[in-house]
Design a protein around this motif. Sequence first.
Motif, mmCIF file in Angstrom:
data_model
loop_
_atom_site.group_PDB
_atom_site.id
_atom_site.type_symbol
_atom_site.label_atom_id
_atom_site.label_comp_id
_atom_site.label_asym_id
_atom_site.label_seq_id
_atom_site.Cartn_x
_atom_site.Cartn_y
_atom_site.Cartn_z
ATOM 1 N N ASP A 194 -7.281 -3.847 12.928
ATOM 2 C CA ASP A 194 -6.622 -4.681 11.763
ATOM 3 C C ASP A 194 -5.413 -5.029 11.751
ATOM 4 O OD1 ASP A 194 -8.697 -3.551 10.116
ATOM 5 O OD2 ASP A 194 -7.908 -1.284 10.415
ATOM 6 N N ILE A 195 -4.341 -4.472 12.619
ATOM 7 C CA ILE A 195 -2.775 -5.384 12.974
ATOM 8 C C ILE A 195 -2.576 -4.877 14.535
ATOM 9 C CG2 ILE A 195 -0.556 -4.492 11.895
ATOM 10 C CD1 ILE A 195 -1.755 -2.993 9.338
ATOM 11 N N GLY A 196 -2.480 -5.915 14.997
ATOM 12 C CA GLY A 196 -1.264 -6.145 16.192
ATOM 13 C C GLY A 196 0.374 -6.075 16.285
ATOM 14 N N GLY A 197 0.909 -5.131 16.871
ATOM 15 C CA GLY A 197 2.001 -4.791 16.929
ATOM 16 C C GLY A 197 2.262 -5.949 18.380
ATOM 17 N N SER A 198 3.467 -6.796 18.288
ATOM 18 C CA SER A 198 3.883 -7.659 19.439
ATOM 19 C C SER A 198 5.704 -7.756 19.511
ATOM 20 C CB SER A 198 3.283 -8.392 19.613
ATOM 21 O OG SER A 198 3.866 -9.443 20.999
ATOM 22 N N ASP A 199 6.315 -7.263 20.177
ATOM 23 C CA ASP A 199 7.450 -8.228 20.648
ATOM 24 C C ASP A 199 7.726 -9.624 20.554
ATOM 25 O OD1 ASP A 199 6.508 -7.923 23.064
ATOM 26 O OD2 ASP A 199 8.494 -6.414 23.532
ATOM 27 N N SER A 200 6.443 -9.705 20.535
ATOM 28 C CA SER A 200 6.628 -11.959 20.671
ATOM 29 C C SER A 200 5.629 -12.285 19.703
ATOM 30 C CB SER A 200 6.278 -12.110 22.015
ATOM 31 O OG SER A 200 7.402 -12.227 22.773
ATOM 32 N N PRO A 201 6.489 -13.609 18.837
ATOM 33 C CA PRO A 201 5.031 -13.705 18.177
ATOM 34 C C PRO A 201 3.937 -14.622 18.658
ATOM 35 C CG PRO A 201 6.886 -15.357 18.601
ATOM 36 C CD PRO A 201 7.362 -14.308 18.948
ATOM 37 N N LEU A 202 3.042 -14.551 17.721
ATOM 38 C CA LEU A 202 1.513 -15.729 18.811
ATOM 39 C C LEU A 202 2.222 -16.780 19.798
ATOM 40 C CD1 LEU A 202 -0.481 -15.099 15.473
ATOM 41 C CD2 LEU A 202 -1.214 -14.032 18.641
ATOM 42 N N SER A 203 1.674 -16.901 20.769
ATOM 43 C CA SER A 203 1.895 -18.306 21.000
ATOM 44 C C SER A 203 1.294 -19.156 21.444
ATOM 45 C CB SER A 203 2.101 -17.886 22.570
ATOM 46 O OG SER A 203 2.469 -19.312 23.356
ATOM 47 N N GLU A 204 1.727 -19.853 20.647
ATOM 48 C CA GLU A 204 0.502 -21.190 20.659
ATOM 49 C C GLU A 204 0.611 -22.048 21.932
ATOM 50 O OE1 GLU A 204 -0.044 -25.790 17.623
ATOM 51 O OE2 GLU A 204 1.838 -24.405 17.891
ATOM 52 N N GLU A 205 1.072 -21.616 23.331
ATOM 53 C CA GLU A 205 1.227 -22.481 24.409
ATOM 54 C C GLU A 205 -0.101 -21.417 25.048
ATOM 55 O OE1 GLU A 205 4.658 -22.098 26.050
ATOM 56 O OE2 GLU A 205 5.736 -24.676 25.516
ATOM 57 N N LYS A 206 -0.032 -20.291 24.646
ATOM 58 C CA LYS A 206 -1.332 -19.612 25.329
ATOM 59 C C LYS A 206 -2.462 -19.848 24.536
ATOM 60 C CE LYS A 206 2.089 -16.376 26.801
ATOM 61 N NZ LYS A 206 2.568 -14.681 27.231
ATOM 62 N N GLY A 207 -2.145 -20.116 23.755
ATOM 63 C CA GLY A 207 -3.773 -20.075 22.999
ATOM 64 C C GLY A 207 -3.864 -19.750 22.121
ATOM 65 N N GLU A 208 -2.783 -18.604 21.297
ATOM 66 C CA GLU A 208 -3.137 -17.695 20.747
ATOM 67 C C GLU A 208 -3.628 -18.222 19.116
ATOM 68 O OE1 GLU A 208 -0.626 -14.165 24.124
ATOM 69 O OE2 GLU A 208 0.028 -14.957 21.632
ATOM 70 N N VAL A 209 -2.160 -18.868 19.085
ATOM 71 C CA VAL A 209 -2.649 -19.175 17.368
ATOM 72 C C VAL A 209 -3.828 -19.675 16.743
ATOM 73 C CG1 VAL A 209 -1.759 -21.138 15.436
ATOM 74 C CG2 VAL A 209 -0.125 -19.580 17.527
ATOM 75 N N ALA A 210 -4.444 -20.213 17.730
ATOM 76 C CA ALA A 210 -5.903 -20.902 17.692
ATOM 77 C C ALA A 210 -6.758 -20.157 17.372
ATOM 78 C CB ALA A 210 -6.393 -21.851 18.408
ATOM 79 N N LYS A 211 -6.358 -18.730 18.955
ATOM 80 C CA LYS A 211 -8.117 -17.830 19.034
ATOM 81 C C LYS A 211 -7.409 -17.059 17.053
ATOM 82 C CE LYS A 211 -8.369 -18.131 23.894
ATOM 83 N NZ LYS A 211 -7.621 -17.068 24.719
ATOM 84 N N ALA A 212 -6.252 -16.871 16.863
ATOM 85 C CA ALA A 212 -6.263 -15.947 16.027
ATOM 86 C C ALA A 212 -6.844 -16.352 14.705
ATOM 87 C CB ALA A 212 -4.134 -15.591 15.878
ATOM 88 N N ALA A 213 -6.725 -17.919 14.439
ATOM 89 C CA ALA A 213 -6.943 -18.081 13.262
ATOM 90 C C ALA A 213 -9.084 -17.653 12.966
ATOM 91 C CB ALA A 213 -6.271 -19.410 13.217
ATOM 92 N N GLU A 214 -9.273 -18.108 14.646
ATOM 93 C CA GLU A 214 -10.749 -17.520 14.660
ATOM 94 C C GLU A 214 -10.856 -16.793 13.743
ATOM 95 O OE1 GLU A 214 -14.387 -18.130 18.284
ATOM 96 O OE2 GLU A 214 -12.083 -19.218 18.575
ATOM 97 N N ARG A 215 -10.589 -15.782 15.300
ATOM 98 C CA ARG A 215 -10.422 -14.008 14.125
ATOM 99 C C ARG A 215 -10.502 -13.575 12.994
ATOM 100 N NH1 ARG A 215 -7.740 -9.095 13.743
ATOM 101 N NH2 ARG A 215 -8.904 -8.322 11.608
#
Length: 373
Positions: free
Chosen positions: A101-122
């Motif tokens: 339900d919640i992800g913990g990360s010492d870095s924000p989601l990376s747009e370059e790695k595609g994480e922003v788009a994938k997280a929005a899809e989720r």
Amino acid sequence: MKIKRHAAFVSLLAAGTLALSACGTDQNAPQDTGQAAAPTGSADVECGGKENLVAEGSSAQKGAMDVFSQAYNQRCEGQRLAYTASGSGNGVKQFIGGQVDIGGSDSPLSEEKGEVAKAAERCQGNPAWNLPMVFGPVAVAYHLEGVDSLVLTPELVAKIFNGGITNWNDPAIAAVNPGTTLPDKKITVFYRGDESGTTDNFQKYLSAAAGDVWTQGDGKTFHGGVGEGKDKSAGVADAVGGVDGGITYVEWSFAQDKGLSIARLDSGAGPVELTAETASNALKHPTIEGEGNDLRLDLDALYASKEPNSYPLLLATYEIVCSAGYDPETAKAVKAFLTVAATDAQANLEPAGYIPVPQEFQDRLLTAIKAIS
């Protein structure tokens, strides 16, 4: 202010609390701090929804998540959050995959790695938000017989850790420590030999605050090219404690526990001692890169800050959540948990080695949490 060590926290921390195991750190509770201004102690919480939330990710925040979870269970009886400290990368992966339900990360989601788009899809087409909830200071810790007080500038720290300065009585160090007798002794640098989020943040700090001197870049592997690597925070702290002339970068609590001296940092507005108050001051006016309620921080601005009475060398860890797209039961529980974490639980963070968020930043967090739907 003397902070009393609580047995519960000691057992948690001894087991790896505030350890960046994925990032290669571990943590214990600090003994002695200046007092940070406490944020508001509580807020209206609408308990209910999903009974058992699941979160995973950065080990840096494990101790804080334990504190948060305990406060959440006390405020919302029968509701719990289970946190697995598997590393930031896994936290992002499991969040994107809908496994937590919640992800913990010492870095924000990376747009370059595609994480922003994938997280929005989720999140059913809605953006995910990066909410920085956990902060901990990093000390420039040293052991130098006869020298209990030492001032260093970011440039001097950079030169020490890249081999530009190799002796404690170097004229450049003496110039910012008038009246202090510095011994003619070799500087022995110790760094994290394992991959470490502390190393990454330390090198980011040097790049931002002393970029003309520190050209080695950042990353979880130390790039200074000098010194001796030791595993984990306990390794570097123990090594410095055993060598007259030793220096390292390490989480604040380890420097306290090992009786190491901590350098005061002068970023241009005078020497600043590391205390809960000065670390908290660095968070009062953060520069936020994200838009709206995405509170992604501009760490370069934080690290390069020259604000007086402000200690800028901090670790920041994010809770990654859906702005919308949860089912109603999960959304209700996520909001309740985060609200308790940002308010009730703040009073218990300092004994666990973290810095409570200042009022100014707490207000931003609560606004974002309230907007989750």
